[in-house]
Design a protein around this motif. Structure first.
Motif: not given
Length: 308
Positions: A29-31, A45-46, A226-235, A271-274
């Motif tokens: 529900e939080a997601l 979200a990450a 550069a880094e991907l500091g936060a990764v979700t399924g969309r961003v 797990g990128a490909g967002v």
């Protein structure tokens, strides 16, 4: 940018109800709350996505939800960063009530986070409610344009930019320390800095660290990173963009960022490909803003950060 932003109906509103600490049963529900604005909520979200896989304890913090009873309307991640997610679909009364609920939990817990960060309105309202009881911050960055891109970049990528590998951590770490020190004003490795080193190491291992190196062997050094500091399924949220001062002014930033966008959107390790790559930047950093816009990033919101 409307192609990736979901269209959602206004949520049912409720005012005057306290917030509560969430448990593992609340994570889905939080997601759903976070999904209303994937870029604004990326940092929270990450962590919730980690909690969905491993549980809240393993995600490294607490989760708070508003209201205390009934369906969630707003959430807040309380870990290394305090990240309120208070959807703009709520009316003003409900938004204020959500912030008040999170502030009550924050006062009870005391200041444990190194920053309050996220959507500007929620962050500044939450900090306003915490300011009397939490220590004074080192800095309040109240205007940080939030930028995103959901397509191929407008600039040809630097083909020398690639994911770093674990064997390169001794080369990557000093560049990360220099970037952090320039950006925040103190060294993250003062007093040992093992936590920061482990953070860098974990990003490299996860395929979320991107570099352009010059030289080889003991003479290798980072000229862009550069880094991907936060990764979700969309961003995928880009953090830690840095060019070695000796190489600034040579036009490395835009092609480097274009490469990061392409690598993050094309998938592979980490797990990128967002579909969406985002970042936020201080409003006074005109050069960085111009670079990101040249690459094709567009402003989709505004962040704020309270640094301790």
């Amino acid at each position: 940018m409307s192609r990736w932003r979901p269209s959602v109906p206004a949520l049912r509103t409720r005012a005057g109800t306290d917030a509560r600490e969430l448990d593992d049963a609340d994570v889905v529900e939080a997601l759903a709350v976070c999904a209303q604005d994937p870029v604004a909520s990326a940092l929270a979200a990450a962590r919730f996505e980690v909690a969905l896989r491993l549980g809240l304890r393993a995600a490294g913090g607490q989760a708070w939800g508003f209201p205390a009873h009934g369906p969630l309307e707003a959430v807040c991640w309380a870990g290394a960063n305090l990240v309120p997610v208070v959807p703009t679909t709520l009316d003003d009364v409900t938004r204020r009530a959500a912030v008040a609920g999170f502030a009550a939990l924050g006062r009870r817990a005391g200041r444990r986070s190194s920053s309050v960060v996220g959507d500007r309105d929620a962050v500044l309202a939450l900090w306003g409610a915490l300011a009397e009881t939490w220590p004074a911050p080192r800095e309040v960055r109240a205007d940080q344009p939030s930028l995103a891109i959901d397509r191929a970049p407008d600039v040809a990528p630097d083909l020398s930019v690639r994911r770093s590998v674990p064997a390169e951590v001794p080369v990557v770490l000093p560049a990360c320390v220099r970037m952090f020190t320039e950006e925040v004003g103190y060294s993250p490795v003062e007093g040992g800095g093992h936590a920061y080193e482990e953070r860098v190491r974990s990003l490299v291992s996860a395929g979320r660290s991107f570099v352009r190196l010059e030289g080889s062997g003991t003479g290798a050094h980072v000229v862009f990173k550069a880094e991907l500091g936060a990764v979700t399924g969309r961003v995928a949220q880009v953090q830690g963009v840095w060019v070695d001062p000796r190489y600034r002014g040579r036009g490395l930033s835009a092609p480097g960022m274009a490469a990061v966008v392409e690598l993050a959107r094309s998938g592979g390790a980490g797990g990128a490909g967002v579909p969406v790559v985002s970042l936020y930047v201080n409003d006074y950093n005109a050069r960085a803003l111009a670079t990101y816009r040249r690459v094709g990033f567009e402003q989709v919101g505004t962040y704020a950060t309270v640094l301790f």
